[in-house]
Write an enzyme that holds these catalytic residues in place. Structure first.
Site, PDB file in Angstrom:
ATOM      1  CG  ASP A   1      19.021   2.206  -2.311  1.00  0.00           C
ATOM      2  OD1 ASP A   1      18.070   1.453  -2.017  1.00  0.00           O
ATOM      3  OD2 ASP A   1      20.185   1.797  -2.505  1.00  0.00           O
TER       4      ASP A   1
ATOM      5  N   PRO B   1       8.543   6.656  -4.349  1.00  0.00           N
ATOM      6  CG  PRO B   1       9.075   8.651  -3.258  1.00  0.00           C
ATOM      7  CD  PRO B   1       8.876   7.182  -3.015  1.00  0.00           C
TER       8      PRO B   1
ATOM      9  N   GLY C   1       0.814  -1.216   0.000  1.00  0.00           N
ATOM     10  CA  GLY C   1       0.000   0.000   0.000  1.00  0.00           C
ATOM     11  C   GLY C   1       0.847   1.265   0.000  1.00  0.00           C
ATOM     12  CB  ALA C   2       4.333   1.957   1.043  1.00  0.00           C
TER      13      ALA C   2
ATOM     14  CG  HIS D   1      22.646  -5.478   0.299  1.00  0.00           C
ATOM     15  ND1 HIS D   1      23.239  -4.444   0.983  1.00  0.00           N
ATOM     16  CD2 HIS D   1      22.839  -5.199  -1.008  1.00  0.00           C
ATOM     17  CE1 HIS D   1      23.754  -3.582   0.125  1.00  0.00           C
ATOM     18  NE2 HIS D   1      23.524  -4.019  -1.087  1.00  0.00           N
TER      19      HIS D   1
ATOM     20  CE1 TYR E   1      25.485  -0.186  -0.448  1.00  0.00           C
ATOM     21  CE2 TYR E   1      23.841   1.540  -0.470  1.00  0.00           C
ATOM     22  CZ  TYR E   1      24.333   0.355  -0.958  1.00  0.00           C
ATOM     23  OH  TYR E   1      23.662  -0.291  -1.971  1.00  0.00           O
TER      24      TYR E   1
ATOM     25  N   GLY F   1      15.024   7.858  -6.783  1.00  0.00           N
ATOM     26  CA  GLY F   1      15.632   7.913  -5.456  1.00  0.00           C
ATOM     27  C   GLY F   1      17.100   8.245  -5.603  1.00  0.00           C
ATOM     28  CG  LEU F   2      20.946  10.561  -3.646  1.00  0.00           C
ATOM     29  CD1 LEU F   2      21.316  11.273  -4.952  1.00  0.00           C
ATOM     30  CD2 LEU F   2      21.277  11.460  -2.451  1.00  0.00           C
ATOM     31  N   GLY F   3      20.826   7.191  -4.855  1.00  0.00           N
ATOM     32  CA  GLY F   3      21.717   6.120  -4.407  1.00  0.00           C
ATOM     33  C   GLY F   3      22.761   6.700  -3.469  1.00  0.00           C
TER      34      GLY F   3
ATOM     35  CE  LYS G   1      19.837  -1.585  -1.130  1.00  0.00           C
ATOM     36  NZ  LYS G   1      20.737  -0.440  -1.057  1.00  0.00           N
TER      37      LYS G   1
HETATM   38  N1  LIG Z   1      21.156  -3.687  -4.060  1.00  0.00           N
HETATM   39  C1  LIG Z   1      22.387  -3.760  -4.468  1.00  0.00           C
HETATM   40  O1  LIG Z   1      23.043  -4.828  -4.416  1.00  0.00           O
HETATM   41  C2  LIG Z   1      23.046  -2.545  -5.045  1.00  0.00           C
HETATM   42  C3  LIG Z   1      24.222  -2.677  -5.791  1.00  0.00           C
HETATM   43  C4  LIG Z   1      24.781  -1.520  -6.338  1.00  0.00           C
HETATM   44  C5  LIG Z   1      24.175  -0.282  -6.139  1.00  0.00           C
HETATM   45  N2  LIG Z   1      23.054  -0.162  -5.371  1.00  0.00           N
HETATM   46  C6  LIG Z   1      22.401   1.150  -5.133  1.00  0.00           C
HETATM   47  O2  LIG Z   1      22.235   1.793  -6.402  1.00  0.00           O
HETATM   48  C7  LIG Z   1      22.815   3.092  -6.352  1.00  0.00           C
HETATM   49  C8  LIG Z   1      23.278   3.525  -7.736  1.00  0.00           C
HETATM   50  O3  LIG Z   1      24.275   2.672  -8.245  1.00  0.00           O
HETATM   51  P1  LIG Z   1      25.812   3.089  -8.328  1.00  0.00           P
HETATM   52  O4  LIG Z   1      26.076   4.151  -7.327  1.00  0.00           O
HETATM   53  O5  LIG Z   1      26.613   1.877  -8.253  1.00  0.00           O
HETATM   54  O6  LIG Z   1      25.990   3.616  -9.807  1.00  0.00           O
HETATM   55  P2  LIG Z   1      25.227   4.627 -10.812  1.00  0.00           P
HETATM   56  O7  LIG Z   1      24.196   5.423 -10.076  1.00  0.00           O
HETATM   57  O8  LIG Z   1      24.850   3.861 -12.007  1.00  0.00           O
HETATM   58  O9  LIG Z   1      26.413   5.563 -11.259  1.00  0.00           O
HETATM   59  C9  LIG Z   1      27.051   6.449 -10.382  1.00  0.00           C
HETATM   60  C10 LIG Z   1      28.165   7.126 -11.173  1.00  0.00           C
HETATM   61  O10 LIG Z   1      27.595   7.969 -12.184  1.00  0.00           O
HETATM   62  C11 LIG Z   1      28.033   9.305 -11.998  1.00  0.00           C
HETATM   63  N3  LIG Z   1      26.901  10.200 -12.317  1.00  0.00           N
HETATM   64  C12 LIG Z   1      25.780  10.396 -11.612  1.00  0.00           C
HETATM   65  N4  LIG Z   1      24.948  11.237 -12.249  1.00  0.00           N
HETATM   66  C13 LIG Z   1      25.573  11.593 -13.411  1.00  0.00           C
HETATM   67  C14 LIG Z   1      25.226  12.436 -14.489  1.00  0.00           C
HETATM   68  N5  LIG Z   1      24.067  13.081 -14.522  1.00  0.00           N
HETATM   69  N6  LIG Z   1      26.126  12.584 -15.504  1.00  0.00           N
HETATM   70  C15 LIG Z   1      27.311  11.938 -15.479  1.00  0.00           C
HETATM   71  N7  LIG Z   1      27.695  11.106 -14.478  1.00  0.00           N
HETATM   72  C16 LIG Z   1      26.828  10.941 -13.452  1.00  0.00           C
HETATM   73  C17 LIG Z   1      28.462   9.407 -10.541  1.00  0.00           C
HETATM   74  O11 LIG Z   1      29.464  10.387 -10.379  1.00  0.00           O
HETATM   75  P3  LIG Z   1      29.272  11.649  -9.394  1.00  0.00           P
HETATM   76  O12 LIG Z   1      28.921  11.106  -8.036  1.00  0.00           O
HETATM   77  O13 LIG Z   1      30.596  12.324  -9.438  1.00  0.00           O
HETATM   78  O14 LIG Z   1      28.162  12.475  -9.990  1.00  0.00           O
HETATM   79  C18 LIG Z   1      29.039   7.992 -10.313  1.00  0.00           C
HETATM   80  O15 LIG Z   1      30.336   7.918 -10.840  1.00  0.00           O
HETATM   81  C19 LIG Z   1      23.930   2.919  -5.318  1.00  0.00           C
HETATM   82  O16 LIG Z   1      24.446   4.157  -4.872  1.00  0.00           O
HETATM   83  C20 LIG Z   1      23.208   2.111  -4.263  1.00  0.00           C
HETATM   84  O17 LIG Z   1      22.360   2.939  -3.495  1.00  0.00           O
HETATM   85  C21 LIG Z   1      22.469  -1.282  -4.847  1.00  0.00           C
END
Ligand SMILES: NC(=O)c1ccc[n+]([C@@H]2O[C@H](COP(=O)([O-])OP(=O)(O)OC[C@H]3O[C@@H](n4cnc5c(N)ncnc54)[C@H](OP(=O)(O)O)[C@@H]3O)[C@@H](O)[C@H]2O)c1
Length: 309
Positions: A44, A14, A10-11, A111, A49, A17-19, A78
């Site tokens: 997120d 958005p 039910g939630a 996770h 982390y 989200g911000l990683g 997570k």
């Molecule tokens: N559940 C899981 O197992 C799992 C695994 C991996 C990730 N995650 C989550 O997913 C999130 C996102 O994944 P991610 O951090 O690995 O990678 P991502 O969001 O695909 O990519 C991040 C990279 O892209 C750059 N970037 C961001 N916006 C940009 C733009 N508009 N133009 C050019 N470059 C840009 C960032 O640099 P700057 O910071 O310098 O902008 C950083 O180098 C994570 O932060 C985490 O919360 C979850």
């Protein structure tokens, strides 16, 4: 274009989200603060982390300033792999809730489907199979269900589960997982798994949506589509960047996305994706980028019986 997805709990989650992976402590607070000002309401996090406190701090500051209310915010965190024993789940969830300090979390995810022994390092690279825990993720899930009845998490879900694991969980749970968080980007568009989840009323959140471009050029690493000249060209037609084209495309698959950025301009840019629609031809090009190549393979642990890829 829709701005949120309704979960089976039910939630409302958005869509953008911000990683927060790899954000340093001060960076995390700053990025969350920029993001709230830019309109983000979904964050997120993960215990792994190490920056949950700093994410929560920035949210609390914005609540104190009257910019947002707690109920406007959607915070995910997570459970890390070393804590899959059923009786470790609630203590770890409590620790995350204490770190983030906004009362409860909106979504608590497992996770990974595979666990490590609690006494092992958090990333037991050189420890071999000795480091693996054989706790079944169904048992871990029972612990997570308690988190809902205790009011610590509003919704619960999984991450990195494949079809078979998700089906097995759905057949053996009291509370259905609300979300499966998986890697989704144009190199790995996951159309099949997304469809599978949709048919079971499980929403997908796509991680690494921008293909984690900081690793571009490393041996064996998939070339992120954000650097593809053709995608940059497509963006020019709409007065948008390659990142905005990619995020718009991914959202059109019916998922939420969690791009990470430390930079204020890029944080704003990644949220500004709702005012254009890609042509069929441009969507077809992005579809053609799919190579089933992962950024996040975790193949160090591929001998684990619950390894999912
Ligand atoms: N559940 C899981 O197992 C799992 C695994 C991996 C990730 N995650 C989550 O997913 C999130 C996102 O994944 P991610 O951090 O690995 O990678 P991502 O969001 O695909 O990519 C991040 C990279 O892209 C750059 N970037 C961001 N916006 C940009 C733009 N508009 N133009 C050019 N470059 C840009 C960032 O640099 P700057 O910071 O310098 O902008 C950083 O180098 C994570 O932060 C985490 O919360 C979850």
């Amino acid at each position: 274009m829709k701005r949120s997805l309704t979960l089976n709990s039910g939630a409302e989650m958005p869509i953008i989200g911000l990683g927060t992976y790899k954000l340093g402590l001060i960076e995390a607070s700053q990025a969350v603060s920029y993001a709230i000002d830019a309109g983000y309401r979904h964050f997120d996090c993960a215990w792994f982390y190490g920056n949950e406190y700093n994410v929560g701090y920035a949210i609390r500051e914005k609540i104190k300033q009257g910019v947002v209310k707690r109920e406007d915010i959607f915070v995910t965190t997570k459970l890390w792999n070393n804590y899959h024993d059923k009786d470790r789940v609630i203590p770890m969830l409590k620790e995350s809730v204490r770190n983030i300090k906004v009362g409860y979390v909106d979504l608590f995810l497992m996770h990974w489907p595979f666990g490590f022994k609690e006494i092992e390092p958090l990333w037991p690279l050189d420890e071999g199979e000795e480091a693996y825990s054989d706790v079944d993720y169904l048992e871990t899930w029972e612990g997570m269900e308690e988190g809902v009845s205790m009011g610590l998490a509003k919704s619960i879900g999984v991450s990195n589960f494949n079809e078979e694991q998700l089906e097995r969980l759905l057949e053996n749970c009291k509370i259905k997982p609300a979300v499966n968080q998986i890697e989704v980007n144009p190199n790995m568009n996951q159309k099949k798994l997304i469809q599978f989840c949709k048919e079971r009323d499980v929403m997908v959140t796509g991680y690494c949506p921008l293909g984690r471009k900081e690793y571009a050029g490393s041996p064996g690493f998939p070339d992120p589509t954000i650097l593809d000249p053709k995608v940059i060209e497509i963006g020019k037609k709409y007065n948008k960047t390659a990142a905005q084209v990619i995020l718009n495309y991914l959202v059109s698959l019916g998922i939420s996305v969690i791009p990470k950025s430390v930079n204020k301009e890029r944080i704003i840019e990644n949220f500004d994706i709702f005012d254009f629609e890609l042509s069929e031809e441009d969507v077809a090009y992005l579809d053609s980028c799919n190579k089933n190549q992962r950024v996040c393979t975790m193949d160090e642990f591929k001998t684990h019986k619950y390894y999912s890829f």
